[in-house]
Scaffold this active site. Structure first.
Site, PDB file in Angstrom:
ATOM      1  N   THR A 161       0.687  -4.679 -11.928  1.00 46.43           N
ATOM      2  CA  THR A 161      -0.513  -5.103 -12.632  1.00 46.43           C
ATOM      3  C   THR A 161      -1.514  -3.952 -12.821  1.00 46.43           C
ATOM      4  O   THR A 161      -2.207  -3.893 -13.830  1.00 46.43           O
ATOM      5  CB  THR A 161      -1.212  -6.218 -11.810  1.00 46.43           C
ATOM      6  OG1 THR A 161      -0.216  -7.179 -11.445  1.00 46.43           O
ATOM      7  CG2 THR A 161      -2.307  -6.896 -12.602  1.00 46.43           C
ATOM      8  N   CYS A 162      -1.563  -3.062 -11.872  1.00 42.84           N
ATOM      9  CA  CYS A 162      -2.691  -2.136 -11.746  1.00 42.84           C
ATOM     10  C   CYS A 162      -2.601  -0.892 -12.635  1.00 42.84           C
ATOM     11  O   CYS A 162      -1.679  -0.087 -12.500  1.00 42.84           O
ATOM     12  CB  CYS A 162      -2.813  -1.708 -10.289  1.00 42.84           C
ATOM     13  SG  CYS A 162      -4.153  -0.532 -10.031  1.00 42.84           S
TER      14      CYS A 162
END
Ligand SMILES: N[C@@H](CCC(=O)N[C@@H](CS)C(=O)NCC(=O)O)C(=O)O
Length: 327
Positions: A63-64
């Protein structure tokens, strides 16, 4: 006094809402990113952190975007033998990032058996009181965190292992001396208005804080669009630099997550910024082992959706357009 861990509903720091997982803004509605705590480097003349094969590992989550920077640099420089990758699950849980036997992640850390990222932070520093963030660069020899600030991790990767790399990989330099002034200048506004700007917009809990950030964000995208309008291949010209590495993770997430979930919804990249979109597809499709293979759209969309209270991914998953879309 007990430290105010982000998931501890009983702990309230000054001006900080207790439920920081879904509510990251301060009480004035504005999101302020904390400074990273571990800021060391790796180099041959460093007393502790020497460049050595098999010694380091970077902890990431699909996600990051900040973790994505580290993945891009590791691939670009061919550091696979020097820096392992261990994936946390794509969802940010009640206790922060965690391991789970799903998608890229695993049931527990392969070396320590930990199930939560925070366990590494406490092993490195028992009194740690900040957020448990990725990317996190870990040294297996000293069993501690070298650095948890992505802008510094990519600079470490840019040079630290050069002496032991094949000449073609050692020669890759995304922060060349002659461009440093210009790169620093572009990084400054791209970070504040775009990389962090999407978070300041998305995490805003007041209209004022949202308005303060959403317009500068789109003005800055326009500025990039103009820069790329002369047909240059990369943001700084004919050379791939740190600017591309820092920008790509944000732009690839834009239509899939920030436009919708973070309400960065004045324009989409694919329809509103043809030059920026062309630049994005060029990186994604023409350097697939660096950009495409480190991008997990399905996982990151689920990650963003699940970390926002009350929003579940409805689908369909927004896909990147075909290569010919930018021609
Ligand atoms: N300044 C840091 C920011 C890293 C960061 O905020 N990472 C987020 C994920 S995108 C995180 O791990 N958040 C966990 C939390 O805030 O609890 C960097 O660039 O490395």
């Amino acid at each position: 006094m007990a430290p105010a861990y982000p998931d501890d509903k009983t702990a309230k720091g000054p001006g900080v809402d207790a439920d920081q997982r879904t509510h990251q803004a301060d009480n004035d509605g504005r999101f302020r990113r904390q400074a990273s705590a571990f800021r060391d480097t790796i180099s041959a003349d460093h007393p502790k952190f020497k460049p050595e094969k098999g010694r380091y590992v970077v902890y990431v989550a699909a996600t990051c975007p900040w973790a994505h920077r580290a993945l891009l640099m590791r691939k670009l420089k061919g550091l696979e033998e020097f820096v392992d990758v261990v994936w946390l699950h794509w969802a940010l849980g009640e206790k922060g990032w965690y391991f789970k036997d799903e998608d890229n992640s695993v049931a527990k850390d392969p070396y320590y058996g930990y199930t939560l990222l925070r366990e590494f932070y406490f092993k490195a520093d028992q009194g740690y009181e900040k957020r448990f963030t990725v990317p996190m660069l870990w040294d297996r020899k000293h069993e501690t965190i070298v650095n948890n600030e992505s802008s510094e991790i990519i600079r470490i990767f840019n040079t630290a292992f050069n002496n032991q790399l094949p000449p073609a990989k050692a020669a890759i330099d995304v922060y060349p001396e002659e461009l440093r002034g210009e790169i620093d200048e572009v990084n400054g506004w791209v970070y504040d208005k775009i990389n962090n700007g999407v978070y300041k917009t998305g995490f805003a809990t007041s209209q004022e804080a949202y308005d303060e950030n959403v317009y500068p964000l789109f003005e800055s995208l326009e500025r990039l669009e103009k820069l790329l309008s002369d047909g240059r291949e990369f943001v700084m010209g004919s050379k791939l630099t740190e600017v591309d590495i820092r920008l790509y993770p944000t732009i690839i997430r834009f239509d899939a997550a920030y436009f919708t979930l973070f309400r960065c919804n004045i324009k989409m990249i694919r329809y509103g910024y043809p030059n920026l979109h062309k630049w994005l597809l060029h990186l994604y499709y023409d350097f697939p082992e660096i950009f495409k293979e480190t991008t997990f759209l399905e996982q990151l969309k689920k990650g963003y959706a699940s970390s926002r209270a009350g929003i579940t991914p409805a689908g369909p998953i927004p896909l990147i357009l075909e290569r010919h879309a930018a021609l």
